[in-house]
Write a protein that holds these residues in place. Structure first.
Motif, mmCIF file in Angstrom:
data_model
loop_
_atom_site.group_PDB
_atom_site.id
_atom_site.type_symbol
_atom_site.label_atom_id
_atom_site.label_comp_id
_atom_site.label_asym_id
_atom_site.label_seq_id
_atom_site.Cartn_x
_atom_site.Cartn_y
_atom_site.Cartn_z
ATOM 1 N N LEU A 258 0.828 -1.206 0.000
ATOM 2 C CA LEU A 258 0.000 0.000 0.000
ATOM 3 C C LEU A 258 0.866 1.261 0.000
ATOM 4 O O LEU A 258 0.520 2.260 -0.636
ATOM 5 N N GLU A 259 1.961 1.204 0.704
ATOM 6 C CA GLU A 259 2.888 2.335 0.701
ATOM 7 C C GLU A 259 3.411 2.602 -0.707
ATOM 8 O O GLU A 259 3.461 3.753 -1.176
ATOM 9 N N GLN A 262 0.606 4.032 -2.995
ATOM 10 C CA GLN A 262 0.395 5.455 -2.774
ATOM 11 C C GLN A 262 1.500 6.289 -3.427
ATOM 12 O O GLN A 262 1.234 7.337 -4.027
ATOM 13 N N ALA A 266 0.891 8.973 -6.475
ATOM 14 C CA ALA A 266 1.346 10.359 -6.365
ATOM 15 C C ALA A 266 2.226 10.741 -7.541
ATOM 16 O O ALA A 266 2.099 11.836 -8.116
ATOM 17 N N GLN A 287 -10.588 -0.298 4.698
ATOM 18 C CA GLN A 287 -9.257 -0.140 4.117
ATOM 19 C C GLN A 287 -9.315 0.739 2.861
ATOM 20 O O GLN A 287 -8.442 1.585 2.641
ATOM 21 N N GLU A 290 -9.731 4.390 3.935
ATOM 22 C CA GLU A 290 -8.467 4.941 4.434
ATOM 23 C C GLU A 290 -7.550 5.311 3.272
ATOM 24 O O GLU A 290 -6.909 6.373 3.279
ATOM 25 N N LEU A 291 -7.498 4.450 2.261
ATOM 26 C CA LEU A 291 -6.674 4.742 1.092
ATOM 27 C C LEU A 291 -7.188 5.987 0.379
ATOM 28 O O LEU A 291 -6.404 6.862 -0.024
ATOM 29 N N GLU A 293 -8.881 8.520 1.582
ATOM 30 C CA GLU A 293 -8.616 9.719 2.369
ATOM 31 C C GLU A 293 -7.156 10.145 2.249
ATOM 32 O O GLU A 293 -6.846 11.340 2.177
ATOM 33 N N THR A 294 -6.268 9.182 2.183
ATOM 34 C CA THR A 294 -4.849 9.488 2.021
ATOM 35 C C THR A 294 -4.566 10.126 0.664
ATOM 36 O O THR A 294 -3.754 11.055 0.558
ATOM 37 N N LEU A 295 -5.259 9.642 -0.371
ATOM 38 C CA LEU A 295 -4.992 10.100 -1.730
ATOM 39 C C LEU A 295 -5.802 11.334 -2.133
ATOM 40 O O LEU A 295 -5.515 11.947 -3.165
#
Length: 333
Positions: A258-259, A262, A266, A287, A290-291, A293-295
């Motif tokens: 996942l890291e 992301q 980006a 899950q 959460e992904l 929201e991060t992106l």
């Protein structure tokens, strides 16, 4: 009490739909001589796609549920087979049985829509007064749907342009939206097809899987046969390249996968004009949220969190996470 993950996913879809509608109305208002809510009466172009596009649909009519944006769009279901039983992709029974079959390792396959089913859609749209159809579908290297659409189009004395999106999921879905908006702004058949092709072929789709079991069972990783042995024991980061599934990296744990997903998203987002992102999950809404929201800071529009449709979930399996990026639809002058 905080909303449950499923409710939050629906909220993300509502924000996304509202933004799409606002964009359409703004574009209509900018067209000289056209009022924001005016619908074109003559020379209208319709859009047909398949359920791998991941857009919400009415299970009875197959109309895409995107408010004014989806009024000229129909999605044709892709059949799914569990063992020897064929399910229409829009059946509630499939929603219940597919996750259980995947968890148990039962045989799951998909089939292309029949040319006859697509022909029915084209004929229905002609009867509604549309002047032509742009039919946009799942990558021809993953499915026979494009071939079925071309066979159906050849049976009609009616203009149908078939587009191989070389995409799946919202990488395809956003190109369908771009085609629909272009048509509603008065675009010709060729202009609508061009908008769909530009959006889909510029899109990026990346995904991580807990394992490759379902892709291997479904025969979707033949192009990676020499790499399978090295991938089965990792959490592969994959992408669609020219319509085929190809490996990007081989992280050994899901957090690391996942890291890296992301980071890759980006990288691609920074090189794309006003990217629109979408996130898919299958059996893992928390899950996926959460992904998303991060992106979200990377996206020019709200990020919808969408369950993989059964036709894709059947091949990617439980726990899959995917991200699509499409460039912004250009503003017409």
């Amino acid at each position: 009490m905080s909303p449950r993950p499923a409710e939050r996913c629906q909220q993300s879809l509502a924000r996304w739909r509202s933004a799409l509608e606002a964009d359409l109305l703004a574009r209509r208002a900018a067209v000289p001589g056209r009022k924001p809510n005016l619908r074109r009466k003559k020379g209208r172009i319709a859009v047909v796609t398949d359920s791998s596009c991941s857009l919400p649909v009415d299970r009875g009519t197959q109309e895409v549920l995107l408010g004014p944006v989806g009024v000229n769009v129909i999605s044709v279901p892709i059949p799914v087979m569990i063992g020897d039983q064929i399910y229409p992709e829009t059946s509630h029974e499939l929603d219940r049985d597919l996750p259980l079959a995947l968890a148990q390792g039962s045989p799951v396959r998909t089939s292309r829509p029949s040319p006859g089913r697509l022909l029915e859609s084209y004929e229905s749209l002609r009867a509604q007064g549309y002047a032509g159809v742009v039919s946009i579908h799942l990558s021809a290297k993953l499915s026979g749907t494009v071939e079925a659409a071309r066979l159906a189009a050849g049976e009609l004395d009616f203009p149908v342009i078939v587009v191989d999106s070389r995409q799946a999921g919202l990488g395809l879905g956003h190109s369908v939206i771009d085609a629909a908006i272009t048509a509603q702004l008065g675009g010709s058949l060729a202009a609508v097809a061009e908008a769909a092709t530009r959006s889909a072929h510029a899109a990026e789709t990346m995904f991580v899987l807990p394992n490759l079991d379902q892709l291997r069972r479904g025969g979707r990783i033949n192009a990676m046969s020499t790499l399978i042995g090295g991938l089965l024991w990792v959490k592969p980061l994959l992408q669609l390249t020219e319509g085929e599934i190809q490996p990007m990296e081989r992280p050994r744990t899901m957090p690391r996968a996942l890291e890296r997903l992301q980071a890759r998203v980006a990288q691609h987002a920074h090189g794309m004009d006003a990217p629109r992102l979408g996130v898919h999950g299958f059996g893992n809404p928390a899950q996926a949220l959460e992904l998303a929201e991060t992106l979200a800071p990377l996206s020019a529009a709200p990020v919808p969190v969408v369950d993989l449709p059964p036709a894709l979930g059947a091949h990617l399996g439980l726990g899959a996470l995917a991200v699509s990026l499409n460039p912004a639809l250009p503003t017409t002058s």
